[in-house]
Design a protein around this motif. Structure first.
Motif, PDB file in Angstrom:
ATOM      1  N   ASP A 224       0.814  -1.217   0.000  1.00 13.40           N
ATOM      2  CA  ASP A 224       0.000   0.000   0.000  1.00 13.40           C
ATOM      3  C   ASP A 224       0.847   1.266   0.000  1.00 13.40           C
ATOM      4  O   ASP A 224       0.301   2.370  -0.146  1.00 13.40           O
ATOM      5  CB  ASP A 224      -0.907   0.029   1.234  1.00 13.40           C
ATOM      6  CG  ASP A 224      -1.991  -1.029   1.201  1.00 13.40           C
ATOM      7  OD1 ASP A 224      -2.205  -1.619   0.125  1.00 13.40           O
ATOM      8  OD2 ASP A 224      -2.614  -1.271   2.245  1.00 13.40           O
ATOM      9  N   CYS A 264       3.419   5.949   2.756  1.00 10.87           N
ATOM     10  CA  CYS A 264       2.136   5.566   2.158  1.00 10.87           C
ATOM     11  C   CYS A 264       1.375   6.766   1.616  1.00 10.87           C
ATOM     12  O   CYS A 264       0.294   6.597   1.036  1.00 10.87           O
ATOM     13  CB  CYS A 264       1.259   4.845   3.182  1.00 10.87           C
ATOM     14  SG  CYS A 264       1.861   3.222   3.693  1.00 10.87           S
ATOM     15  N   THR A 266      -0.329   8.737   3.271  1.00 12.21           N
ATOM     16  CA  THR A 266      -1.658   8.517   3.836  1.00 12.21           C
ATOM     17  C   THR A 266      -1.725   8.948   5.291  1.00 12.21           C
ATOM     18  O   THR A 266      -0.781   8.746   6.064  1.00 12.21           O
ATOM     19  CB  THR A 266      -2.027   7.025   3.748  1.00 12.21           C
ATOM     20  OG1 THR A 266      -1.964   6.599   2.381  1.00 12.21           O
ATOM     21  CG2 THR A 266      -3.427   6.757   4.277  1.00 12.21           C
ATOM     22  N   TRP A 279     -10.543   4.912   8.806  1.00 15.90           N
ATOM     23  CA  TRP A 279     -10.507   5.464   7.449  1.00 15.90           C
ATOM     24  C   TRP A 279      -9.083   5.879   7.085  1.00 15.90           C
ATOM     25  O   TRP A 279      -8.219   5.988   7.944  1.00 15.90           O
ATOM     26  CB  TRP A 279     -11.480   6.624   7.246  1.00 15.90           C
ATOM     27  CG  TRP A 279     -11.522   7.734   8.253  1.00 15.90           C
ATOM     28  CD1 TRP A 279     -12.477   7.934   9.201  1.00 15.90           C
ATOM     29  CD2 TRP A 279     -10.598   8.846   8.388  1.00 15.90           C
ATOM     30  NE1 TRP A 279     -12.204   9.071   9.936  1.00 15.90           N
ATOM     31  CE2 TRP A 279     -11.070   9.658   9.444  1.00 15.90           C
ATOM     32  CE3 TRP A 279      -9.436   9.224   7.722  1.00 15.90           C
ATOM     33  CZ2 TRP A 279     -10.421  10.818   9.856  1.00 15.90           C
ATOM     34  CZ3 TRP A 279      -8.767  10.379   8.127  1.00 15.90           C
ATOM     35  CH2 TRP A 279      -9.267  11.158   9.182  1.00 15.90           C
ATOM     36  N   ARG A 280      -8.894   6.068   5.788  1.00 19.61           N
ATOM     37  CA  ARG A 280      -7.614   6.510   5.239  1.00 19.61           C
ATOM     38  C   ARG A 280      -7.842   7.767   4.414  1.00 19.61           C
ATOM     39  O   ARG A 280      -8.814   7.855   3.674  1.00 19.61           O
ATOM     40  CB  ARG A 280      -6.993   5.442   4.333  1.00 19.61           C
ATOM     41  CG  ARG A 280      -6.803   4.075   4.976  1.00 19.61           C
ATOM     42  CD  ARG A 280      -6.215   3.105   3.979  1.00 19.61           C
ATOM     43  NE  ARG A 280      -6.029   1.762   4.550  1.00 19.61           N
ATOM     44  CZ  ARG A 280      -5.097   0.905   4.165  1.00 19.61           C
ATOM     45  NH1 ARG A 280      -4.257   1.239   3.176  1.00 19.61           N
ATOM     46  NH2 ARG A 280      -4.976  -0.276   4.722  1.00 19.61           N
ATOM     47  N   LYS A 284      -3.043   5.097  -1.770  1.00 24.16           N
ATOM     48  CA  LYS A 284      -3.603   4.158  -2.748  1.00 24.16           C
ATOM     49  C   LYS A 284      -5.039   3.736  -2.449  1.00 24.16           C
ATOM     50  O   LYS A 284      -5.771   3.353  -3.361  1.00 24.16           O
ATOM     51  CB  LYS A 284      -2.718   2.915  -2.823  1.00 24.16           C
ATOM     52  CG  LYS A 284      -1.323   3.186  -3.376  1.00 24.16           C
ATOM     53  CD  LYS A 284      -0.501   1.906  -3.470  1.00 24.16           C
ATOM     54  CE  LYS A 284       0.888   2.181  -4.033  1.00 24.16           C
ATOM     55  NZ  LYS A 284       1.725   0.968  -4.130  1.00 24.16           N
ATOM     56  N   ASN A 285      -5.437   3.734  -1.201  1.00 18.91           N
ATOM     57  CA  ASN A 285      -6.763   3.238  -0.835  1.00 18.91           C
ATOM     58  C   ASN A 285      -7.518   4.264  -0.009  1.00 18.91           C
ATOM     59  O   ASN A 285      -8.088   3.941   1.041  1.00 18.91           O
ATOM     60  CB  ASN A 285      -6.626   1.921  -0.065  1.00 18.91           C
ATOM     61  CG  ASN A 285      -5.969   0.833  -0.888  1.00 18.91           C
ATOM     62  OD1 ASN A 285      -6.505   0.403  -1.894  1.00 18.91           O
ATOM     63  ND2 ASN A 285      -4.789   0.407  -0.464  1.00 18.91           N
ATOM     64  N   SER A 286      -7.546   5.501  -0.481  1.00 22.14           N
ATOM     65  CA  SER A 286      -8.165   6.575   0.265  1.00 22.14           C
ATOM     66  C   SER A 286      -9.669   6.362   0.416  1.00 22.14           C
ATOM     67  O   SER A 286     -10.359   5.999  -0.548  1.00 22.14           O
ATOM     68  CB  SER A 286      -7.908   7.920  -0.413  1.00 22.14           C
ATOM     69  OG  SER A 286      -8.489   8.982   0.318  1.00 22.14           O
ATOM     70  N   THR A 287     -10.160   6.585   1.613  1.00 23.94           N
ATOM     71  CA  THR A 287     -11.609   6.532   1.870  1.00 23.94           C
ATOM     72  C   THR A 287     -12.304   7.727   1.238  1.00 23.94           C
ATOM     73  O   THR A 287     -13.509   7.670   0.950  1.00 23.94           O
ATOM     74  CB  THR A 287     -11.855   6.545   3.394  1.00 23.94           C
ATOM     75  OG1 THR A 287     -11.103   5.500   4.012  1.00 23.94           O
ATOM     76  CG2 THR A 287     -13.321   6.399   3.738  1.00 23.94           C
TER      77      THR A 287
END
Length: 500
Positions: A224, A264, A266, A279-280, A284-287
């Motif tokens: 990630d 990350c 993030t 949550w992020r 790469k995997n943002s909420t």
């Protein structure tokens, strides 16, 4: 070392090298003619060699009334810095306190047991930009009153330098980098590899009780993140792959933790009970969907500013790459229903450059913002509309400071003021200083040849070291100075010294 019992004889050329206030747009400074990290010089207080500063954007008549209250905190580091470590300075660039004895890259003010204290990190630096050590707590007399580190981690891994804060008088959060074995083949490394996971821990300083521990490997896959496994890294516990690189923790009123992973890109919001990632933001995997201008990379110093606004320092690059034209301080607004993030304000460096590492954004009670530009050796203050009020350099070479702050810090050292008389019998000058005294306004010189001391001269504080001129040093057998505040109240008294 305190020269409270010294009479020094120095060559004339040294006597002339008295420290100055910060320079003002000095071309010599910027050209390197004064060195890559110019140093203040003192006549008697020769143990102190703080960096000299140079205003690129000076305070002027239109900005002086807009400044925040307080004094400035930063810790110069780098191979070109003669004396590294914590510095507290006045707005004019003169030193209030040098904490060079600690050589710490990270220090700031926290409430401990209801009173303001300085916390600073001491330990062993690692090549990857983190460390293993302890946080030291200093009271307003600069006395060590507590210290703390992580508890119960694998191989007794100690606290890292990146972040620590104190909550509810005695609860301390801190970061740690935990080397542990891991098969790294799917990331391009050895099967018997080592990785440095990011740890968040909170303890009770007084009891050493562990309240919360979180390990990034339990929640965040290395895939990630954006930092590739460097050649030669990940081969043993001494050179683990730092995939996450945690650099900030901010605990909120709900007891949850907002943390920053530089590698990350993030911000992770952690449940304070289970450690689950709620949550992020970013990466790469943002909420959340990131609005125009609200994206960031390689960031530092995430902080809650309200229930739905977050500040951070957007580095926008590292040594090997740059993802935007310049670094920024950011204020972001989070819409938790719509799952969007929008830019509220940005704070842009005076020279629009990228700071490849470090940095912070401190939002002050009056709405102003102090930005420390990290690897770039300058810091500055903005008003609440993001207009720059001043900007100051502290070197031009390999010079940096992890963070820069402004605090309303009041301190009176437990050690006495220092006083020395310099020169030969035909040309002598007294010099007085008191490392760390924030309320010092003037010095009063006393002479004595018996039991009674006679007041001779009153001189305003002009610098960290203040010259005291007196024409008849042979008149008395001993001299001392008394430190006074702006109301003329006595703060401290030096030891008596002989003029001979």
């Amino acid at each position: 070392m305190i020269f409270s019992l010294a009479v020094l004889a120095l060559p004339a050329f040294i006597r002339s090298c008295v420290a100055e206030k910060a320079f003002n747009q000095s071309a010599e400074y910027d050209s390197g003619a004064l060195g890559l990290s110019p140093t203040q010089q003192f006549v008697a207080a020769t143990d102190y060699k703080p960096v000299q500063l140079n205003y690129q954007l000076p305070v002027n008549d239109s900005t002086v009334d807009k400044l925040s209250s307080g004094i400035l905190f930063f810790a110069p580091q780098g191979s070109d810095v003669e004396q590294v470590g914590p510095l507290i300075i006045k707005q004019d660039g003169t030193v209030v306190w040098s904490g060079a004895e600690y050589a710490s890259p990270s220090f700031h003010v926290e409430k401990y047991l209801g009173e303001d204290h300085i916390i600073l990190w001491q330990g062993e630096f690692q090549v990857g930009g983190y460390g293993y050590g302890r946080w030291i707590v200093l009271n307003s007399k600069y006395e060590v009153v507590a210290n703390y580190s992580t508890v119960g981690l694998l191989n007794h891994t100690n606290s890292d330098l990146h972040d620590s804060h104190i909550y509810d008088d005695v609860l301390a959060t801190m970061t740690a980098y935990l080397p542990q074995p891991l098969d790294l083949t799917k990331y391009g490394g050895p099967s018997d590899g080592y990785i440095a996971s990011a740890v968040v821990q909170e303890i009770n300083i007084t009891s050493n009780e562990v309240l919360f521990t979180w390990d990034s490997l339990d929640h965040v896959d290395p895939a990630d993140c954006y930092y590739p496994l460097p050649e030669g890294s990940g081969t043993n516990a001494s050179h683990p792959w730092d995939y996450f690189h945690i650099n900030a923790i901010d605990k909120d009123a709900a007891g949850n933790y907002l943390i920053s992973s530089r590698y990350c890109h993030t911000l992770f919001y952690l449940d304070g009970q289970s450690g689950d990632v709620l949550w992020r933001l970013g990466g790469k995997n943002s909420t959340f969907t990131i609005g125009e201008g609200a994206d960031f990379q390689w960031q530092h110093d995430c902080r809650w500013r309200s229930n739905n606004t977050i500040s951070l320092f957007d580095n926008a690059g590292r040594e090997e790459e740059e993802d935007a034209p310049y670094s920024r301080g950011l204020l972001l607004e989070v819409d938790f229903d719509a799952k969007t993030v929008e830019l509220v304000k940005e704070f842009i460096p005076w020279n629009k450059t990228v700071s490849h590492s470090q940095g912070n954004a401190q939002f002050l009670p009056n709405g102003n913002v102090v930005i420390g530009w990290g690897q770039q050796p300058f810091f500055q203050e903005f008003d609440s509309d993001a207009n720059p009020l001043w900007e100051i350099h502290f070197g031009i070479g390999d010079v940096e400071a992890y963070r820069a702050y402004r605090f309303n810090w009041t301190a009176q050292p437990s050690t006495p003021p220092s006083f020395a008389i310099v020169g030969d019998s035909s040309n002598r000058t007294g010099y007085a200083w008191w490392n760390g005294a924030t309320e010092l306004a003037s010095w009063e010189l006393f002479g004595s040849s018996g039991s009674d001391a006679v007041s001779l001269v009153n001189t305003s504080r002009t610098d960290f070291e203040t010259p005291i001129v007196y024409d008849s040093w042979d008149e008395y057998s001993s001299y001392k100075v008394v430190a006074l505040n702006s109301q003329g109240q006595v703060l401290g008294t030096s030891d008596d010294i002989s003029p001979l």
